[in-house]
Design a protein around this motif. Structure first.
Motif, PDB file in Angstrom:
ATOM      1  N   UNK A  77      71.123  81.541  91.844  1.00  0.00           N
ATOM      2  CA  UNK A  77      70.539  80.520  90.979  1.00  0.00           C
ATOM      3  C   UNK A  77      71.378  80.303  89.725  1.00  0.00           C
ATOM      4  N   UNK A  78      71.956  81.367  89.194  1.00  0.00           N
ATOM      5  CA  UNK A  78      72.836  81.224  88.027  1.00  0.00           C
ATOM      6  C   UNK A  78      74.082  80.417  88.392  1.00  0.00           C
ATOM      7  N   UNK A  79      74.656  80.700  89.544  1.00  0.00           N
ATOM      8  CA  UNK A  79      75.824  79.951  90.000  1.00  0.00           C
ATOM      9  C   UNK A  79      75.463  78.498  90.271  1.00  0.00           C
ATOM     10  N   UNK A  80      74.311  78.269  90.863  1.00  0.00           N
ATOM     11  CA  UNK A  80      73.824  76.919  91.133  1.00  0.00           C
ATOM     12  C   UNK A  80      73.660  76.143  89.815  1.00  0.00           C
ATOM     13  N   UNK A  81      73.033  76.777  88.828  1.00  0.00           N
ATOM     14  CA  UNK A  81      72.843  76.136  87.525  1.00  0.00           C
ATOM     15  C   UNK A  81      74.157  75.839  86.830  1.00  0.00           C
ATOM     16  N   UNK A  82      75.103  76.757  86.941  1.00  0.00           N
ATOM     17  CA  UNK A  82      76.419  76.533  86.341  1.00  0.00           C
ATOM     18  C   UNK A  82      77.116  75.345  86.998  1.00  0.00           C
ATOM     19  N   UNK A  83      77.061  75.269  88.320  1.00  0.00           N
ATOM     20  CA  UNK A  83      77.685  74.156  89.030  1.00  0.00           C
ATOM     21  C   UNK A  83      77.039  72.824  88.652  1.00  0.00           C
ATOM     22  N   UNK A  89      78.063  67.640  82.992  1.00  0.00           N
ATOM     23  CA  UNK A  89      79.017  67.505  81.895  1.00  0.00           C
ATOM     24  C   UNK A  89      80.151  66.555  82.245  1.00  0.00           C
ATOM     25  N   UNK A  90      80.694  66.689  83.444  1.00  0.00           N
ATOM     26  CA  UNK A  90      81.761  65.777  83.887  1.00  0.00           C
ATOM     27  C   UNK A  90      81.248  64.349  83.978  1.00  0.00           C
ATOM     28  N   UNK A  91      80.044  64.177  84.461  1.00  0.00           N
ATOM     29  CA  UNK A  91      79.460  62.842  84.572  1.00  0.00           C
ATOM     30  C   UNK A  91      79.288  62.213  83.196  1.00  0.00           C
TER      31      UNK A  91
END
Length: 141
Positions: A77-83, A89-91
């Motif tokens: 879930x932490x990795x999912x949230x980071x992605x 952010x890019x958007x």
């Protein structure tokens, strides 16, 4: 019987059109070409396209069938949230760059230097707000 089939067809068609519109919007504002240019991975365009299709399909399936992520584990879930955070952010930065909104904002606020600190403070505020929101249990079912 035919009414339900018609509703199913209309719903799936509408969803497909909306998804195509969102992906077209992302492509038009330059999120994907910008990321490819910055990372110098032009030779992997087919991989980008495949992963975009798989990601969009997986997101739609998770939304359609209400697949829970609660049992996935904290690390996932932490990795999912980071992605998701990196994508958003890019958007946002791509949209701001496309609309040329930041230079206008800088001129109106009278900022000669420091626009990067303004952007960082907005992102930090969003992060803190999200952490408070989820730490207090507001985002739970």
């Amino acid at each position: 019987m035919y009414g339900k089939l018609a509703l199913c067809f209309i719903g799936l068609s509408s969803g497909g059109v909306i998804a195509a519109g969102i992906f077209a919007f992302l492509a038009i504002i330059g999120v994907f070409p910008r990321l490819i240019g910055v990372t110098h991975t032009r030779c992997h365009v087919i991989l980008y396209e495949t992963l975009l299709i798989l990601g969009g399909t997986a997101g739609n399936l998770m939304d359609l069938f209400h697949l829970p992520l609660a049992g996935a584990g904290t690390a996932f879930l932490a990795l999912w949230g980071l992605a998701l955070g990196v994508f958003v952010g890019c958007l946002v930065m791509s949209l701001a760059e496309t609309l040329k909104a930041l230079p206008v904002l800088g001129r109106r606020l009278g900022l000669a230097v420091g626009i990067q600190y303004l952007i960082l403070s907005i992102a930090a505020g969003k992060f803190v707000g999200a952490m408070v929101y989820f730490s207090r249990g507001f985002g739970g079912n």
